[in-house]
Design an enzyme around this catalytic site. Structure first.
Site, PDB file in Angstrom:
ATOM      1  N   LYS A 112       0.905 -10.981   6.910  1.00  0.00           N
ATOM      2  CA  LYS A 112       1.753 -10.160   7.797  1.00  0.00           C
ATOM      3  C   LYS A 112       1.673 -10.609   9.241  1.00  0.00           C
ATOM      4  O   LYS A 112       2.657 -10.511   9.974  1.00  0.00           O
ATOM      5  CB  LYS A 112       1.344  -8.671   7.688  1.00  0.00           C
ATOM      6  CG  LYS A 112       1.765  -8.036   6.371  1.00  0.00           C
ATOM      7  CD  LYS A 112       1.798  -6.519   6.472  1.00  0.00           C
ATOM      8  CE  LYS A 112       2.351  -5.907   5.199  1.00  0.00           C
ATOM      9  NZ  LYS A 112       2.296  -4.424   5.226  1.00  0.00           N
ATOM     10  N   LYS A 194       6.500 -12.705  -6.119  1.00  0.00           N
ATOM     11  CA  LYS A 194       6.374 -11.275  -6.389  1.00  0.00           C
ATOM     12  C   LYS A 194       7.638 -10.525  -5.950  1.00  0.00           C
ATOM     13  O   LYS A 194       8.224 -10.875  -4.931  1.00  0.00           O
ATOM     14  CB  LYS A 194       5.176 -10.775  -5.569  1.00  0.00           C
ATOM     15  CG  LYS A 194       4.584  -9.487  -6.042  1.00  0.00           C
ATOM     16  CD  LYS A 194       3.398  -9.114  -5.194  1.00  0.00           C
ATOM     17  CE  LYS A 194       3.861  -8.407  -3.935  1.00  0.00           C
ATOM     18  NZ  LYS A 194       2.815  -7.580  -3.326  1.00  0.00           N
ATOM     19  N   LYS A 197       9.695  -5.749  -1.148  1.00  0.00           N
ATOM     20  CA  LYS A 197      10.670  -4.958  -0.396  1.00  0.00           C
ATOM     21  C   LYS A 197      11.386  -5.793   0.639  1.00  0.00           C
ATOM     22  O   LYS A 197      12.533  -5.532   0.976  1.00  0.00           O
ATOM     23  CB  LYS A 197       9.933  -3.831   0.358  1.00  0.00           C
ATOM     24  CG  LYS A 197       9.784  -2.562  -0.424  1.00  0.00           C
ATOM     25  CD  LYS A 197       9.134  -1.485   0.442  1.00  0.00           C
ATOM     26  CE  LYS A 197       8.524  -0.422  -0.441  1.00  0.00           C
ATOM     27  NZ  LYS A 197       7.577   0.431   0.262  1.00  0.00           N
TER      28      LYS A 197
HETATM   29  P1  AMP Z   1       3.815  -1.330  -0.817  1.00  0.00           P
HETATM   30  O1  AMP Z   1       5.209  -1.703  -1.128  1.00  0.00           O
HETATM   31  O2  AMP Z   1       3.054  -2.485  -0.218  1.00  0.00           O
HETATM   32  O3  AMP Z   1       3.674  -0.046  -0.059  1.00  0.00           O
HETATM   33  O4  AMP Z   1       3.099  -1.113  -2.237  1.00  0.00           O
HETATM   34  C1  AMP Z   1       3.032   0.105  -2.941  1.00  0.00           C
HETATM   35  C2  AMP Z   1       2.271  -0.133  -4.247  1.00  0.00           C
HETATM   36  O5  AMP Z   1       3.041  -0.943  -5.150  1.00  0.00           O
HETATM   37  C3  AMP Z   1       0.939  -0.868  -4.074  1.00  0.00           C
HETATM   38  O6  AMP Z   1      -0.028  -0.300  -4.918  1.00  0.00           O
HETATM   39  C4  AMP Z   1       1.247  -2.283  -4.488  1.00  0.00           C
HETATM   40  O7  AMP Z   1       0.114  -2.959  -4.984  1.00  0.00           O
HETATM   41  C5  AMP Z   1       2.292  -2.080  -5.590  1.00  0.00           C
HETATM   42  N1  AMP Z   1       3.203  -3.227  -5.702  1.00  0.00           N
HETATM   43  C6  AMP Z   1       3.897  -3.821  -4.692  1.00  0.00           C
HETATM   44  N2  AMP Z   1       4.660  -4.843  -5.160  1.00  0.00           N
HETATM   45  C7  AMP Z   1       4.457  -4.907  -6.499  1.00  0.00           C
HETATM   46  C8  AMP Z   1       4.960  -5.768  -7.556  1.00  0.00           C
HETATM   47  N3  AMP Z   1       5.836  -6.741  -7.326  1.00  0.00           N
HETATM   48  N4  AMP Z   1       4.516  -5.533  -8.818  1.00  0.00           N
HETATM   49  C9  AMP Z   1       3.647  -4.540  -9.076  1.00  0.00           C
HETATM   50  N5  AMP Z   1       3.128  -3.704  -8.139  1.00  0.00           N
HETATM   51  C10 AMP Z   1       3.522  -3.874  -6.861  1.00  0.00           C
END
Ligand code: AMP
Ligand code: TRP
Length: 326
Positions: A112, A194, A197
């Site tokens: 980041k 991966k 968002k």
């Molecule tokens: P965030 O979008 O970083 O707030 O992530 C929210 C949750 O979703 C966290 O526990 C991440 O580890 C999980 N996460 C984010 N991207 C993925 C993905 N591509 N596959 C599975 N889990 C994910």
């Protein structure tokens, strides 16, 4: 019965099906028979610049989404981080026992901060100490997250142990819980990356608030390969990713799915996947709109949950303050 804690950042962009499968789905399952706390981590969102009006709206949206996916405020404590002051207060204390070295090793910080060149916000650097505070405030035993958060939970374990060693037994040392399947859902546009968002490619992720025709469109364009047979082969990354999504959403076994898909082409299979995703998101979207149409009720619910969390957190904070001599 275990104490569970997890958090999600509020963002203008709704979570994608990777977030749902990797994290949120477990949250709903774990609220049964456990003492579960789920948090909209708005203080974490401040680690990158935010527009105040949009942030406020994102907090409401994310909170409504958590209720819409099936988290029940009667069963678990679903709350907003900034409404419980002990998070920031304990975050500071834990920051004082963390080191520059260990925080510099966080891969998420490296990723980041790269976007900021010379003016990296320091909150981005100290972020994992606040996350550790979130977790240890409630004597959390289990932290269900996606793969990318393992390193942060490791740090929370280290800080809890370090504090206990220096000041006497205070914190439960938490364990991470990763779903074997779905911890890493890949981009639909590039299955070597991966699902994220912030991907610039509009077809990379399916968001929980995507219009249903957009979901269909994104899945129909998902990158696969030039073979024809639909089988679970991790080497065929694009197809494997779609099959994993399908498997988790239907609860069917691999053998069963391969049997069902015999003789079917990619087009038909992708339509099946889209159908499953739509079956998941349609009722979530309806419920979310209902919740967001009555903000007073929504804010009341937030406040009640925050009060519940705060009375627990405050006790822990007082214990910590007294142990460190404040
Ligand atoms: P965030 O979008 O970083 O707030 O992530 C929210 C949750 O979703 C966290 O526990 C991440 O580890 C999980 N996460 C984010 N991207 C993925 C993905 N591509 N596959 C599975 N889990 C994910
Ligand atoms: N850092 C997590 C993420 O970006 C969110 C988070 C904040 C969290 N505090 C937490 C997750 C505590 C689990 C436990 O996804």
């Amino acid at each position: 019965m275990a104490t569970i804690f997890s958090g999600i950042q509020p963002s203008a962009q709704a979570p994608h099906i990777g977030n749902y499968i990797g994290a949120l789905k477990q949250w709903v399952e774990l609220q049964e028979g456990n003492d579960a706390l789920y948090c909209v981590v708005d203080l974490h969102a401040l680690t990158v610049p935010q527009d105040p009006k949009k942030l406020q709206e994102s907090i409401d949206q994310t909170y409504a989404l958590l209720l819409a996916i099936g988290l029940d405020p009667e069963k678990s404590t679903v709350f907003v981080q900034s409404q419980v002051p002990a998070h920031a207060q304990l975050g500071w204390v834990l920051q004082t026992i963390s080191t520059m070295g260990e925080l510099s090793r966080m891969t998420q910080f490296k990723d980041k901060s790269a976007k900021f060149k010379d003016s990296i916000p320091s909150g981005l650097f100290t972020y994992p100490t606040l996350m550790a505070a979130d977790i240890v405030l409630y004597d959390t035993q289990i932290v269900p997250v996606g793969e990318d958060q393992i390193q942060h939970v490791e740090l929370a374990r280290n800080l809890a142990q370090r504090f206990n060693n220096r000041f006497g037994d205070t914190f439960v040392v938490p364990n991470v819980q990763i779903k074997k399947e779905g911890a890493r859902i890949m981009s639909l546009a590039d299955p070597t990356k991966k699902m994220s968002k912030s991907d610039e490619n509009k077809h990379a992720a399916v968001f929980l608030n995507d219009p249903l025709d957009v979901i269909q469109e994104k899945l129909s364009r998902a990158v696969t390969d030039s073979q024809t047979e639909i089988t679970f082969d991790p080497e065929r990354k694009g197809l494997y990713n779609l099959l994993s999504i399908y498997k988790i959403l239907t609860g069917k076994s691999e053998v069963e799915i391969e049997q069902d898909m015999k003789g079917k082409g990619y087009k038909e299979f992708k339509q099946e996947v889209a159908h499953q995703v739509i079956t998941l998101v349609e009722p979530i979207q309806t419920r979310m709109q209902e919740l967001l149409s009555d903000r007073t009720a929504l804010h009341d619910s937030m406040k009640r949950s925050a009060e519940k969390a705060a009375s627990r957190a405050q006790k822990k904070l007082e214990e910590v303050y007294s142990k460190i001599g404040l």
